[in-house]
Design an enzyme around this catalytic site. Structure first.
Site, PDB file in Angstrom:
ATOM      1  N   ASP A  87       0.842  -1.199   0.000  1.00 51.39           N
ATOM      2  CA  ASP A  87       0.000   0.000   0.000  1.00 51.39           C
ATOM      3  C   ASP A  87       0.875   1.246   0.000  1.00 51.39           C
ATOM      4  O   ASP A  87       2.077   1.176   0.267  1.00 51.39           O
ATOM      5  CB  ASP A  87      -0.959  -0.020   1.200  1.00 51.39           C
ATOM      6  CG  ASP A  87      -0.228  -0.149   2.530  1.00 51.39           C
ATOM      7  OD1 ASP A  87       0.523   0.772   2.872  1.00 51.39           O
ATOM      8  OD2 ASP A  87      -0.393  -1.187   3.211  1.00 51.39           O
ATOM      9  N   GLU A 101      21.644 -21.173 -19.985  1.00 57.25           N
ATOM     10  CA  GLU A 101      20.775 -20.287 -19.191  1.00 57.25           C
ATOM     11  C   GLU A 101      21.577 -19.161 -18.545  1.00 57.25           C
ATOM     12  O   GLU A 101      21.125 -18.019 -18.478  1.00 57.25           O
ATOM     13  CB  GLU A 101      20.045 -21.101 -18.109  1.00 57.25           C
ATOM     14  CG  GLU A 101      18.899 -21.935 -18.661  1.00 57.25           C
ATOM     15  CD  GLU A 101      18.301 -22.871 -17.620  1.00 57.25           C
ATOM     16  OE1 GLU A 101      17.095 -23.146 -17.719  1.00 57.25           O
ATOM     17  OE2 GLU A 101      19.027 -23.340 -16.706  1.00 57.25           O
TER      18      GLU A 101
END
Ligand code: GLA
Length: 756
Positions: free
Chosen positions: A535, A615
């Site tokens: 928030d 990767e």
């Protein structure tokens, strides 16, 4: 001037670049809400409103003998209570005599330069005189109870903030039973409400429903803003889309229990209230004491949801986040959690850190498990000293070694919690929230420390500060892993126990303030089992928050999409994790995981030693690419190009404010045979300019080699071609078409750069 008042001091018009907000004191002294929306010239919008004698909508005493005046009908700026407005109210009180009525009449107003302050609470701040404050005082003529409605007008940012200051000018103690931060009445129009619901590992999924003749409630009673609901709601016209239509945002700057209510009344008007959850809230105010509500950030867009989001992104980036990392580059991190969980020692951590360095990360974060005797999640919260069995030589030595690798060092803490199996709890059992005579509620086998007690905050501050001072710690992940219950504080009288939830969160703010003040150079990242306390209030203390414990790139699309309505990309903690994913078992290409994590703060949460050489090469390239386009990705204007699940792919875009560059990201979520081609129109470009286009994708060679794959040549040509450029107008009006891609969740990024 952003605040305009008429000659008689009764009509108040707040102006921002693209919005007008208007209210007026009527003949009986009530403050009516007249208008919020697009430009209206200099008009007094009273002409829109007509009063009627409505049966079963009674008249306040001060209106006698007029029958055509009722608080049940007129649009109000903040509600009175207990006196015949039967719609949802923003305020509730028990007066000294036990009655529950208050009728707020206009007393005075004041305009101040700059932004009002809310003591001890996070709020939007003014940077360099960019705002003005309007303070309107209302009073109940019978009891003398006063409220001050506060408005902060950020003209250039299209934002108005609201908060309320309640002053007990009565002669006796009173109890607040509801202290909303705002209410607003829209006399006309039919709206949808967009809220953001979820659960642990699936936070902030956007949900849009029509407002009808009932009350919709979005709330948290969990002591935190919560995974389940977010203190941000949008009201929008039924026809509003990303780029069209009227939208209003209401964001509560608060991390505790909240409630948003939206009601369409009997005559079709819509009221929205937002503030602290009133259930179990009861705040005693002695004569002359003051209560300050948390703040709401309001914004209006006449051009759809995307513009509304960008208004919020800007105000949070520039006027909520205070950290030095507001503008400074944030490091690319590797977090130890999903790579080693609780199972590590000094040697294995150094191996992880070496792996991180080798990939090009800047920061190594040691997650849970380094303190007390914590080898699982059943013990030691509260014992913030290093476990030397695991980390021989202690933290300073480990941090120095990680620094020697050329990496910053970060650490995980959960300061607001305690395990019963901890020295802290054994010494201070009364520091955990508990109701006398009842056994405690447990969550993850832990209790919540009572942050409304100053001695608890002091102790935690001292203990964790010591750790932070002893070593060169440059990042802190501040976690909160259960919801609050057992609200009680024996230091308060029985009639004040309804204050504990709010006092608890005020205590959290105070503690956070002490940390960010004492350690201004540390990058703090919030977390609550992922995004359970995501928030604006928390962003006042930490500039980024771990967005979800679900690190699977595919469900993350919905989580990050919903989160983007209110919160900027630079606040959204997102990492690439291992495949198969640890939450879902899904297997996705590492390129796709990076494309999704780059739509956030970007980092890794895996064991580099388990990556293949191929990767690793891809990861190095991902980090290089992210760093190259950091500004664009983190601070560019954000465009959601698809709604979740509308098609078989998701797309979004960042475009720089100067229209010099843009990054389009596409993830295919449901590969189909013989598929409709992906076609996307770009946004935010300069129509007159030409843009070069670079394609970044990792299409699996094995898939390109499938003999029957009908699109191989088109796709290869698309991926390999160089030197392409297109007119901005053509990219926005015509769009780009992506040749048919097969495979498991492939993703690609298209980078556009304006020709010199
Ligand atoms: C929470 C966080 C995770 C991790 C664990 C550690 O669940 O969200 O990222 O830090 O705690 O216990």
């Amino acid at each position: 001037m952003s605040i305009i008042v008429n000659g008689s001091g009764t009509l108040f018009t707040l102006k921002t670049l693209h919005s007008v907000y208007q209210m007026k004191v009527d003949d009986r002294g009530f403050l009516r809400h007249l208008y919020y929306g697009n430009e209206i010239g200099e008009e007094d919008m009273s002409f829109m409103h007509v009063d009627y004698d409505r049966s079963f909508s009674p008249n306040p005493n001060c209106a006698f003998p007029v029958r055509g005046y009722s608080l049940d009908v007129i649009p109000q700026e903040y509600t009175s209570c207990g006196l015949s407005d039967y719609r949802v109210s923003s305020f509730g009180v028990i007066n000294g005599d036990g009655s529950s009525a208050a009728e707020f009449h206009f007393v005075s107003y004041e305009i101040r330069k700059g932004k009002y302050q809310i003591p001890a609470q996070p709020a939007v701040f003014d940077e360099g005189g960019e705002s003005e404050t309007l303070a309107i005082t209302l009073e109940d003529p019978v009891t003398g109870l006063q409220i001050e409605l506060l408005y902060g007008v950020f003209e250039a940012k299209d934002v108005i903030t609201r908060a309320v200051r309640i002053i007990n000018h009565t002669k006796e103690p009173i109890f607040l039973t509801k202290a909303g931060s705002m209410s607003i009445d829209f006399a006309y129009g039919t709206f949808d409400l967009i809220g953001f619901h979820g659960r642990h590992t699936l936070e902030r999924v956007a949900e849009r429903t029509p407002i009808e003749h009932n009350v919709k409630v979005i709330r948290s009673r969990r002591g935190q803003s919560s995974h389940q609901h977010n203190p941000f709601v949008i009201l929008c016209g039924r026809d509003a889309t990303e780029d069209f239509g009227e939208c209003y945002g209401f964001m509560l700057v608060y991390s505790g229990n909240f409630r948003a209510e939206a009601e369409m009344d009997q005559f079709g008007s819509t009221r929205l209230t937002l503030g602290i959850e009133p259930e179990n809230f009861r705040w005693k105010l002695e004569p002359e004491e003051v209560f300050d509500t948390p703040e709401v950030i309001l914004s209006y867009s006449s051009r759809g949801l995307a513009q509304l989001s960008r208004n919020y992104h800007r105000i949070i980036r520039q006027n909520i986040i205070r950290s030095k990392y507001r503008y400074a580059r944030r490091p690319v991190l590797l977090n130890s959690w999903e790579g080693s969980y609780f199972d590590f020692d000094e040697k294995s951590l150094l191996k992880l850190a070496e792996g991180a360095r080798d990939l090009g990360a800047d920061l190594f974060v040691l997650d849970d498990g380094w303190f007390g005797v914590r080898n699982d999640d059943n013990s030691s919260l509260g014992d913030w000293f290093v476990n030397e069995d695991k980390i021989k030589g202690g933290l300073p030595a480990l941090v120095a070694k990680v620094n020697d690798l050329g990496l910053k060092f970060g650490i995980w803490v959960e300061p607001e919690m305690v395990n019963e199996d901890s020295d802290l709890f054994r010494e201070h059992p009364d520091w955990a929230l508990q109701i006398p005579g009842r056994g405690p509620v447990r969550g993850r086998n832990q209790l919540v420390l009572n942050m409304s007690k100053p001695e608890v905050r002091d102790h935690i501050f001292n203990m964790i500060s010591k750790v932070l001072k002893e070593s060169n710690i440059e990042y802190v992940k501040w976690d909160v892993n259960r919801n609050v219950a057992d609200l009680y504080n024996e230091q308060l009288s029985p009639d004040r126990q309804g204050e504990v939830a709010h006092r608890h969160i005020l205590g959290v703010y105070e503690l956070l303030e002490r940390f960010v003040t004492a350690f201004p150079d540390i990058l703090f990242e919030g977390c609550s089992g992922g995004g359970g306390r995501f928030d604006a209030a928390m962003m006042y203390y930490y500039p980024q928050i771990w967005c979800s414990d679900d690190t699977d790139a595919i469900p993350r699309l919905a989580i990050q999409h919903g989160t983007s309505f209110g919160y900027p990309i630079s606040t959204i903690g997102a990492h690439v994790s291992a495949s198969p994913n640890h939450q879902t078992g899904r297997i996705t290409p590492i390129n796709t995981r990076a494309v999704v994590a780059m739509n956030g703060t970007f980092g890794y949460e895996l064991d580099p030693a388990k990556l293949t050489e191929e990767e690793k090469t891809q990861v190095r390239e991902q980090i290089r690419f992210f760093k190259e386009h950091y500004e664009l990705i983190q601070n560019g204007s954000y465009y959601r190009l698809t709604g979740i699940g509308e098609s078989y792919f998701e797309a979004w875009e960042q475009a720089s404010e100067d229209q010099g560059e843009a990054l389009l990201s596409i993830v295919i979520t449901d590969t189909q045979p013989n598929a409709q081609l992906i076609h996307v129109k770009l946004k935010g470009l300069d129509p007159a300019a030409r843009y070069s286009m670079e394609v970044h994708a990792d299409v699996d060679e094995r898939i390109l080699a499938i003999p029957d794959y009908p699109g191989t040549s088109q796709l290869k040509e698309f991926l390999d071609q160089e030197g392409r450029s297109y007119q901005g107008a053509a990219l926005m009006s015509g769009g780009v078409t992506i040749p048919w891609i097969m495979g498991n969740y492939p993703a690609l990024q298209l980078y556009f750069k304006k020709a010199e």
